[in-house]
Design a protein around this motif. Structure first.
Motif, mmCIF file in Angstrom:
data_model
loop_
_atom_site.group_PDB
_atom_site.id
_atom_site.type_symbol
_atom_site.label_atom_id
_atom_site.label_comp_id
_atom_site.label_asym_id
_atom_site.label_seq_id
_atom_site.Cartn_x
_atom_site.Cartn_y
_atom_site.Cartn_z
ATOM 1 N N THR A 1 4.338 -0.800 8.934
ATOM 2 C CA THR A 1 4.013 0.630 8.916
ATOM 3 C C THR A 1 5.213 1.472 9.340
ATOM 4 O O THR A 1 5.520 2.486 8.720
ATOM 5 C CB THR A 1 2.806 0.918 9.834
ATOM 6 O OG1 THR A 1 1.683 0.195 9.325
ATOM 7 C CG2 THR A 1 2.483 2.395 9.894
ATOM 8 N N ILE B 1 2.044 5.051 0.834
ATOM 9 C CA ILE B 1 1.982 5.917 2.007
ATOM 10 C C ILE B 1 1.345 7.234 1.581
ATOM 11 O O ILE B 1 1.781 7.862 0.620
ATOM 12 C CB ILE B 1 3.402 6.189 2.573
ATOM 13 C CG1 ILE B 1 4.037 4.888 3.048
ATOM 14 C CG2 ILE B 1 3.363 7.211 3.675
ATOM 15 C CD1 ILE B 1 3.386 4.288 4.252
ATOM 16 N N ARG C 1 -3.118 4.976 8.500
ATOM 17 C CA ARG C 1 -2.329 3.742 8.596
ATOM 18 C C ARG C 1 -1.652 3.628 9.962
ATOM 19 O O ARG C 1 -1.643 2.556 10.569
ATOM 20 C CB ARG C 1 -1.301 3.712 7.470
ATOM 21 C CG ARG C 1 -0.542 2.431 7.363
ATOM 22 C CD ARG C 1 0.278 2.407 6.098
ATOM 23 N NE ARG C 1 1.050 1.190 6.030
ATOM 24 C CZ ARG C 1 1.739 0.816 4.977
ATOM 25 N NH1 ARG C 1 1.731 1.549 3.884
ATOM 26 N NH2 ARG C 1 2.433 -0.293 4.986
ATOM 27 N N CYS C 2 -1.086 4.737 10.451
ATOM 28 C CA CYS C 2 -0.420 4.708 11.766
ATOM 29 C C CYS C 2 -1.433 4.507 12.894
ATOM 30 O O CYS C 2 -1.155 3.776 13.846
ATOM 31 C CB CYS C 2 0.385 5.983 11.976
ATOM 32 S SG CYS C 2 1.883 6.037 10.980
ATOM 33 N N ALA D 1 7.738 1.353 6.480
ATOM 34 C CA ALA D 1 7.260 2.105 5.318
ATOM 35 C C ALA D 1 7.477 3.607 5.501
ATOM 36 O O ALA D 1 7.640 4.335 4.528
ATOM 37 C CB ALA D 1 5.780 1.817 5.071
ATOM 38 N N HIS D 2 7.496 4.063 6.751
ATOM 39 C CA HIS D 2 7.736 5.473 7.060
ATOM 40 C C HIS D 2 9.214 5.755 7.317
ATOM 41 O O HIS D 2 9.572 6.858 7.732
ATOM 42 C CB HIS D 2 6.929 5.894 8.296
ATOM 43 C CG HIS D 2 5.480 6.103 8.017
ATOM 44 N ND1 HIS D 2 4.568 5.076 8.003
ATOM 45 C CD2 HIS D 2 4.782 7.235 7.730
ATOM 46 C CE1 HIS D 2 3.376 5.563 7.724
ATOM 47 N NE2 HIS D 2 3.466 6.862 7.556
ATOM 48 N N ASP E 1 1.313 8.999 7.328
ATOM 49 C CA ASP E 1 0.024 8.448 6.937
ATOM 50 C C ASP E 1 -0.774 8.218 8.218
ATOM 51 O O ASP E 1 -0.617 7.198 8.892
ATOM 52 C CB ASP E 1 0.231 7.142 6.161
ATOM 53 C CG ASP E 1 -1.048 6.599 5.555
ATOM 54 O OD1 ASP E 1 -2.122 6.777 6.168
ATOM 55 O OD2 ASP E 1 -0.967 5.980 4.477
ATOM 56 N N ALA F 1 1.856 -5.839 10.943
ATOM 57 C CA ALA F 1 1.410 -4.613 10.261
ATOM 58 C C ALA F 1 2.026 -3.379 10.912
ATOM 59 O O ALA F 1 2.383 -2.419 10.231
ATOM 60 C CB ALA F 1 -0.111 -4.521 10.270
ATOM 61 N N ASP G 1 -4.289 2.868 12.710
ATOM 62 C CA ASP G 1 -4.669 1.455 12.674
ATOM 63 C C ASP G 1 -3.571 0.572 13.258
ATOM 64 O O ASP G 1 -3.850 -0.381 13.990
ATOM 65 C CB ASP G 1 -4.986 1.016 11.240
ATOM 66 C CG ASP G 1 -6.263 1.636 10.694
ATOM 67 O OD1 ASP G 1 -7.040 2.233 11.488
ATOM 68 O OD2 ASP G 1 -6.484 1.541 9.476
ATOM 69 N N ALA G 2 -2.317 0.877 12.930
ATOM 70 C CA ALA G 2 -1.193 0.084 13.433
ATOM 71 C C ALA G 2 -1.062 0.217 14.949
ATOM 72 O O ALA G 2 -0.861 -0.776 15.652
ATOM 73 C CB ALA G 2 0.098 0.513 12.743
ATOM 74 N N HIS H 1 0.836 -1.188 0.000
ATOM 75 C CA HIS H 1 0.000 0.000 0.000
ATOM 76 C C HIS H 1 0.877 1.246 0.000
ATOM 77 O O HIS H 1 1.892 1.305 0.666
ATOM 78 C CB HIS H 1 -0.894 0.014 1.238
ATOM 79 C CG HIS H 1 -1.809 -1.168 1.307
ATOM 80 N ND1 HIS H 1 -2.944 -1.256 0.557
ATOM 81 C CD2 HIS H 1 -1.743 -2.305 2.043
ATOM 82 C CE1 HIS H 1 -3.552 -2.390 0.829
ATOM 83 N NE2 HIS H 1 -2.847 -3.060 1.722
#
Length: 158
Positions: free
Chosen positions: A130, A3, A49-50, A133-134, A46, A126, A52-53, A1
């Protein structure tokens, strides 16, 4: 996905994750304390996303809480020397205590015997994805009878 970075208030981000698990924490008898020493500051990440993580992390830690409850301390800060968002989640007692294998495989999505349960392994994987990904990282270590998970994301400007 991909970012989708935007300016996010870090305190609102963490507060939202805590609110999402508040009922579950109360039902498990876990007291959640949120310590945020500095004022609201934005960070470019994001947010959905953060959030949710971090919610998945808190849910997973609640699964480790002993019957009868314990304390889950959550701290959030944005550092200035090496600009980053740091979120520390400390479960003061875990049941069971995490073995060296559990610490090593804590973020392994395929670990079927994860102490956080069958849903914990993918949620924690996840979280690690995350962070990476950052451009950040996530760590876990034992702290007495409990555990500490640290989520770090470098602060980038938009």
């Amino acid at each position: 996905h991909a970012i989708d970075r935007a300016s996010v208030d870090h305190l609102a981000l963490v507060s939202s994750a805590i609110s999402a698990v508040a009922v579950e924490a109360r039902l498990r008898g876990v007291r959640v304390e949120f310590a945020a020493p500095d004022s609201d500051r934005g960070i470019f990440l994001d947010g959905a996303r953060c959030r949710d993580a971090l919610t998945g992390l808190l849910q997973s830690l609640l699964a480790l809480a002993p019957r009868g409850g314990t304390l889950l301390s959550v701290g959030a800060q944005i550092t200035s020397i090496r600009p980053a968002l740091i979120v520390e989640c400390r479960l003061h007692e875990s049941d069971p205590e995490l073995s060296p294998e559990a610490l090593q495989r804590f973020f392994d999505a395929g670990w079927r015997e994860h102490p956080c349960g069958t849903h914990g392994a993918p949620l924690l994987a996840a979280l690690a994805l995350t962070a990476r990904a950052h451009g950040g990282r996530v760590d876990v270590k034992m702290m007495g009878k409990g555990c500490l998970v640290t989520f770090v994301v470098p602060r980038l400007e938009g």
